[in-house]
Write a protein that holds these residues in place. Structure first.
Motif, PDB file in Angstrom:
ATOM      1  N   ASP A 119     -19.726  34.433 109.283  1.00  0.00           N
ATOM      2  CA  ASP A 119     -19.577  33.291 110.189  1.00  0.00           C
ATOM      3  C   ASP A 119     -19.943  31.966 109.530  1.00  0.00           C
ATOM      4  N   VAL A 120     -20.852  32.023 108.566  1.00  0.00           N
ATOM      5  CA  VAL A 120     -21.312  30.790 107.911  1.00  0.00           C
ATOM      6  C   VAL A 120     -20.868  30.689 106.459  1.00  0.00           C
ATOM      7  N   CYS A 121     -20.246  31.740 105.943  1.00  0.00           N
ATOM      8  CA  CYS A 121     -19.797  31.747 104.546  1.00  0.00           C
ATOM      9  C   CYS A 121     -18.453  32.458 104.485  1.00  0.00           C
ATOM     10  N   ASN A 122     -17.383  31.674 104.438  1.00  0.00           N
ATOM     11  CA  ASN A 122     -16.045  32.255 104.454  1.00  0.00           C
ATOM     12  C   ASN A 122     -15.065  31.359 103.709  1.00  0.00           C
ATOM     13  N   GLU A 123     -13.782  31.690 103.787  1.00  0.00           N
ATOM     14  CA  GLU A 123     -12.768  30.974 103.018  1.00  0.00           C
ATOM     15  C   GLU A 123     -12.691  29.494 103.368  1.00  0.00           C
ATOM     16  N   THR A 124     -12.951  29.157 104.599  1.00  0.00           N
ATOM     17  CA  THR A 124     -12.859  27.753 105.028  1.00  0.00           C
ATOM     18  C   THR A 124     -14.208  27.038 105.061  1.00  0.00           C
ATOM     19  N   LYS A 125     -15.281  27.812 104.915  1.00  0.00           N
ATOM     20  CA  LYS A 125     -16.630  27.230 105.012  1.00  0.00           C
ATOM     21  C   LYS A 125     -17.538  27.867 103.960  1.00  0.00           C
ATOM     22  N   PRO A 126     -17.463  27.413 102.692  1.00  0.00           N
ATOM     23  CA  PRO A 126     -18.294  28.012 101.644  1.00  0.00           C
ATOM     24  C   PRO A 126     -19.746  27.542 101.725  1.00  0.00           C
ATOM     25  N   LEU A 127     -20.622  28.260 101.053  1.00  0.00           N
ATOM     26  CA  LEU A 127     -21.999  27.820 100.847  1.00  0.00           C
ATOM     27  C   LEU A 127     -22.134  27.342  99.402  1.00  0.00           C
ATOM     28  N   PHE A 128     -23.172  26.551  99.149  1.00  0.00           N
ATOM     29  CA  PHE A 128     -23.281  25.888  97.852  1.00  0.00           C
ATOM     30  C   PHE A 128     -24.624  26.171  97.170  1.00  0.00           C
ATOM     31  N   ARG A 129     -24.566  26.157  95.846  1.00  0.00           N
ATOM     32  CA  ARG A 129     -25.787  26.196  95.047  1.00  0.00           C
ATOM     33  C   ARG A 129     -25.739  25.056  94.050  1.00  0.00           C
ATOM     34  N   VAL A 130     -26.855  24.359  93.914  1.00  0.00           N
ATOM     35  CA  VAL A 130     -26.970  23.259  92.968  1.00  0.00           C
ATOM     36  C   VAL A 130     -28.053  23.614  91.956  1.00  0.00           C
ATOM     37  N   ARG A 131     -27.744  23.405  90.696  1.00  0.00           N
ATOM     38  CA  ARG A 131     -28.744  23.642  89.653  1.00  0.00           C
ATOM     39  C   ARG A 131     -28.914  22.369  88.831  1.00  0.00           C
ATOM     40  N   LYS A 132     -30.161  22.018  88.600  1.00  0.00           N
ATOM     41  CA  LYS A 132     -30.473  20.881  87.746  1.00  0.00           C
ATOM     42  C   LYS A 132     -30.720  21.386  86.328  1.00  0.00           C
ATOM     43  N   SER A 133     -30.100  20.752  85.354  1.00  0.00           N
ATOM     44  CA  SER A 133     -30.280  21.187  83.969  1.00  0.00           C
ATOM     45  C   SER A 133     -30.168  19.998  83.026  1.00  0.00           C
ATOM     46  N   GLU A 134     -31.114  19.910  82.114  1.00  0.00           N
ATOM     47  CA  GLU A 134     -31.065  18.857  81.098  1.00  0.00           C
ATOM     48  C   GLU A 134     -30.051  19.211  80.008  1.00  0.00           C
ATOM     49  N   LYS A 135     -29.759  20.520  79.858  1.00  0.00           N
ATOM     50  CA  LYS A 135     -28.819  20.981  78.839  1.00  0.00           C
ATOM     51  C   LYS A 135     -27.487  21.340  79.487  1.00  0.00           C
ATOM     52  N   PRO A 136     -26.387  21.203  78.754  1.00  0.00           N
ATOM     53  CA  PRO A 136     -25.078  21.561  79.309  1.00  0.00           C
ATOM     54  C   PRO A 136     -25.006  23.042  79.673  1.00  0.00           C
ATOM     55  N   SER A 138     -22.470  26.180  80.274  1.00  0.00           N
ATOM     56  CA  SER A 138     -21.111  26.475  79.829  1.00  0.00           C
ATOM     57  C   SER A 138     -20.505  27.734  80.445  1.00  0.00           C
ATOM     58  N   THR A 139     -21.328  28.579  81.102  1.00  0.00           N
ATOM     59  CA  THR A 139     -20.795  29.819  81.665  1.00  0.00           C
ATOM     60  C   THR A 139     -21.088  29.902  83.155  1.00  0.00           C
ATOM     61  N   ARG A 140     -20.214  30.627  83.897  1.00  0.00           N
ATOM     62  CA  ARG A 140     -20.363  30.747  85.346  1.00  0.00           C
ATOM     63  C   ARG A 140     -21.658  31.460  85.725  1.00  0.00           C
ATOM     64  N   ARG A 141     -22.061  32.455  84.929  1.00  0.00           N
ATOM     65  CA  ARG A 141     -23.249  33.227  85.302  1.00  0.00           C
ATOM     66  C   ARG A 141     -24.511  32.376  85.302  1.00  0.00           C
ATOM     67  N   GLU A 142     -24.474  31.245  84.608  1.00  0.00           N
ATOM     68  CA  GLU A 142     -25.644  30.371  84.548  1.00  0.00           C
ATOM     69  C   GLU A 142     -25.853  29.574  85.834  1.00  0.00           C
ATOM     70  N   ILE A 143     -24.859  29.587  86.718  1.00  0.00           N
ATOM     71  CA  ILE A 143     -25.055  28.908  87.999  1.00  0.00           C
ATOM     72  C   ILE A 143     -25.147  29.918  89.144  1.00  0.00           C
ATOM     73  N   PHE A 144     -25.362  31.191  88.782  1.00  0.00           N
ATOM     74  CA  PHE A 144     -25.744  32.205  89.755  1.00  0.00           C
ATOM     75  C   PHE A 144     -27.271  32.174  89.812  1.00  0.00           C
TER      76      PHE A 144
END
Length: 273
Positions: A119-136, A138-144
């Protein structure tokens, strides 16, 4: 109007009265000691309910009157948990919290405000994660979430226990940014998540009508279950208060505002164990 439509309007009036009172309308700032602050806010909340019950002879007042004892149970359980935790007895703090939430009448209210994850996490209504990093990054797993092999990096957040990697998501990028302490945008990495899980449930402490008078005045069709859920939110208001304190000291290693949310997270994680 039929009886459950009348009850819905009466309950909406109660919630509107609550939303007009900054004393117990989240989010909240601690004034002094958290135990005293929580006690004062709960007492003001109960005073508001008692005034409503005394001034209104209607179905909502009758329903609220029957739930005052459960509200007292929750307030007492949270107060004693806070006292135990702040005195260093962490085990007793959890045990007291568990005993309170596991009380059959309280547990029923908890289950009633749970909603499907989809109901709160679906195709039209995603949830978000924000990560702060001083270094670039480069991979998707790093924002899990942080890998379990690096659990030593996990700090305590509102609903994230120190040392326990969790996928900590927000319903908007703005909320995520605020929870991260409003870092510079050029240091942020953003990911969004969609779920096709129709079985999992989440404890919803942020129903729209808890924060919006417009949602309470909506003309949508009213169902009997809607009133049951609203009454459960009223009953659980001390828990909502305890989980909605704003962090006072951004860089502090310990935040008393996170005691109850952390205990709640631990309690939920043990439900299926």
């Amino acid at each position: 109007m039929n009886s459950h439509q009348n009850l819905s309007k009466e309950l909406s009036d109660v919630f509107i009265a609550i939303l007009r009172r900054s004393t117990f309308r989240p989010p909240l700032k601690i004034s002094g000691d958290i135990v005293k602050d929580f006690t004062n806010r709960c007492n003001e909340f109960k005073k508001c309910l008692n005034e409503h019950v005394a001034s209104k002879d209607n179905l909502a007042s009758d329903k609220i009157k029957k739930r005052l004892n459960a509200i007292n149970i929750i307030q007492t359980g949270i107060t004693e948990s806070l006292k135990a935790f702040l005195s260093g007895d962490i085990k007793s703090a959890y045990d007291l919290f568990d005993e309170m939430l596991s009380t059959p009448i309280i547990y029923r209210h908890i289950r009633r405000i749970c909603i499907p994850l989809h109901d709160v996490c679906n195709e039209t209504k995603p949830l978000f994660r924000v990560r702060k990093s001083e270094k670039p990054i480069s991979t998707r797993r790093e924002i899990f979430h942080i890998p379990f092999t690096h659990r030593h990096l996990v700090n305590a957040q509102r609903y994230s226990v120190a040392g326990l990697p969790c996928l900590y998501l927000g319903s908007s990028l703005y909320i995520c940014w605020q929870e991260m302490g409003k870092p510079d945008f050029d240091k942020l990495y953003i990911s969004s998540f969609i779920s096709w899980d129709f079985k999992s449930q989440i404890l919803n402490l942020a129903a729209e009508f808890l924060y919006s008078q417009a949602a309470l005045r909506s003309n949508r069709e009213i169902k009997i279950k809607d009133n049951i859920v609203k009454l459960s939110y009223l009953t659980l208001w001390p828990l909502i208060i305890a989980c909605n304190y704003l962090k006072k000291n951004d860089d502090a290693p310990f935040n008393p505002e996170y005691i109850i949310p952390n205990l709640l997270m631990q309690w939920i994680s043990r439900l299926d164990n």
